[in-house]
Motif scaffolding. Structure first.
Motif: not given
Length: 391
Positions: A82-93
């Motif tokens: 739904p948003n790039t923040h979700e994808l960013l945080y998934r990468i950082m995880s």
């Protein structure tokens, strides 16, 4: 061709305004309304089976179209959220959460990254190295030097900086300068996707690319995506059930226990249940582009012509602040799809933005910078800047 024909709904709803904020919220083409109704009809038709239907039809169609636009030759590596923040945080995880890791980035990243990175730095989870984007002439060299010096676990930078419109023309060189194969490279492409011609073919194996439809893809909020590097086997800790769609990696054990499996393609970075209405809208827009032979080159050339016409009309108003001398990016070849004017203070900028709004000229500001964005629904006749001379 008059592109305004595709945007009659939003144009009719804004007959008394000139909208120069499509770098923030692009008008939706009329085809997106039909797409929303189609989503309802398909949900009613398939009910409990709609997820299978979406992942068998809608998702691969969009993956192919986006991969073609970015020239990745890897549609299976596109994953939605739904948003790039979700994808960013998934990468950082994907990083070890028990120890801090280094991040090299810039002072001009959008809030989805900057706020999150600042919070993680605040609690000691990351060490953030921030490289100023200005002066632009030396940015790339200074950024590559910081990467070499700090050898970070993560490199994050924008294709087009949101607070200036400056286009990073040597994205490939920056990515290729990262010599540590374990370093993750993430490009925020939100102001580049569907605006500036983009070719990721040479770095599709190396970099993540984040973007979405709220801006130049014209489909509104809720449809974002990441290109995941080909061959990526990372196991994000922040994961959802969508990550089990498709072929799964081989079962493994960690400390003698069965480990969670992931899709073998970009879907390994997927989350969970989301509203697919926005993806229906995005498909409709991309179909509209294809049916009318509108390429990204065509869009870019048209928008840059509208920018030039706007600047010519603006010059005639002889405004003391809104003039070429206050442009942050003077060279049109280095500029995205919006003009940014740097003024004396944030207060003055907000006051001028409010005064423009009273005259029906809609734009937006970031601190002491006023931004004017352009899109396909702009024409020379659309622009009437006569009110500016009196502000």
């Amino acid at each position: 061709m008059s592109y305004q024909q595709f945007y009659q709904g939003f144009l009719s709803a804004n007959t008394h305004n000139q909208h120069y904020a499509c770098h923030s919220h692009y008008f939706w083409p009329d085809c997106t309304r039909d797409a929303m109704l189609q989503y309802w009809d398909d949900s009613a038709k398939y009910v409990d089976h709609k997820w299978g239907y979406f992942f068998e039809t809608l998702v691969p169609q969009l993956q192919t179209k986006i991969s073609d636009i970015l020239n990745t030759s890897a549609p299976q590596q596109i994953v939605f959220a739904p948003n790039t923040h979700e994808l960013l945080y998934r990468i950082m995880s994907c990083f070890d959460s028990t120890k801090p890791f280094k991040v090299v980035s810039t002072d001009s990243e959008f809030h989805s990254f900057q706020r999150q990175a600042s919070r993680l730095q605040e609690e000691g989870s990351i060490e953030l190295i921030t490289v100023p984007t200005q002066p632009f002439a030396t940015f790339s060299e200074r950024f590559k030097a910081a990467i070499a010096q700090h050898n970070p676990e993560l490199v994050f930078f924008s294709q087009v900086f949101f607070n200036s419109g400056y286009v990073v023309s040597d994205v490939n060189d920056i990515v290729n300068s990262v010599k540590n194969d374990d370093t993750l490279v993430v490009i925020d492409g939100y102001h580049g996707f569907m605006a500036k011609p983009t070719d990721l073919s040479a770095i599709a194996h190396r970099a993540f690319y984040l973007a979405g439809s709220y801006k130049y893809a014209q489909a509104g909020e809720g449809a974002c995506f990441a290109h995941v590097p080909t061959g990526c086997t990372l196991r994000p800790a922040y994961t959802g059930w969508f990550a089990e769609f498709g072929d799964l990696d081989k079962p493994r054990q960690i400390d003698g226990k069965a480990a969670v499996q992931y899709s073998q393609d970009g879907m390994r970075f997927a989350g969970a249940t989301m509203d697919f209405t926005a993806l229906y809208r995005l498909r409709a827009v991309l179909n509209m582009f294809e049916e009318n032979n509108i390429s990204i080159d065509t869009v870019n050339n048209y928008v840059m012509q509208m920018q030039q016409h706007f600047l010519e009309q603006l010059s005639a108003q002889q405004h003391p602040m809104l003039n070429a001398s206050n442009l942050v990016v003077e060279d049109a070849s280095e500029r995205g799809h919006f003009l940014t004017f740097e003024l004396e203070s944030a207060d003055i900028t907000q006051q001028l933005s409010a005064a423009l709004k009273e005259q029906g000229i809609l734009t937006d500001s970031r601190g002491n910078r006023l931004r004017f964005g352009f899109g396909l629904y702009h024409t020379k006749d659309y622009m009437d800047l006569s009110a500016i001379s009196g502000l």
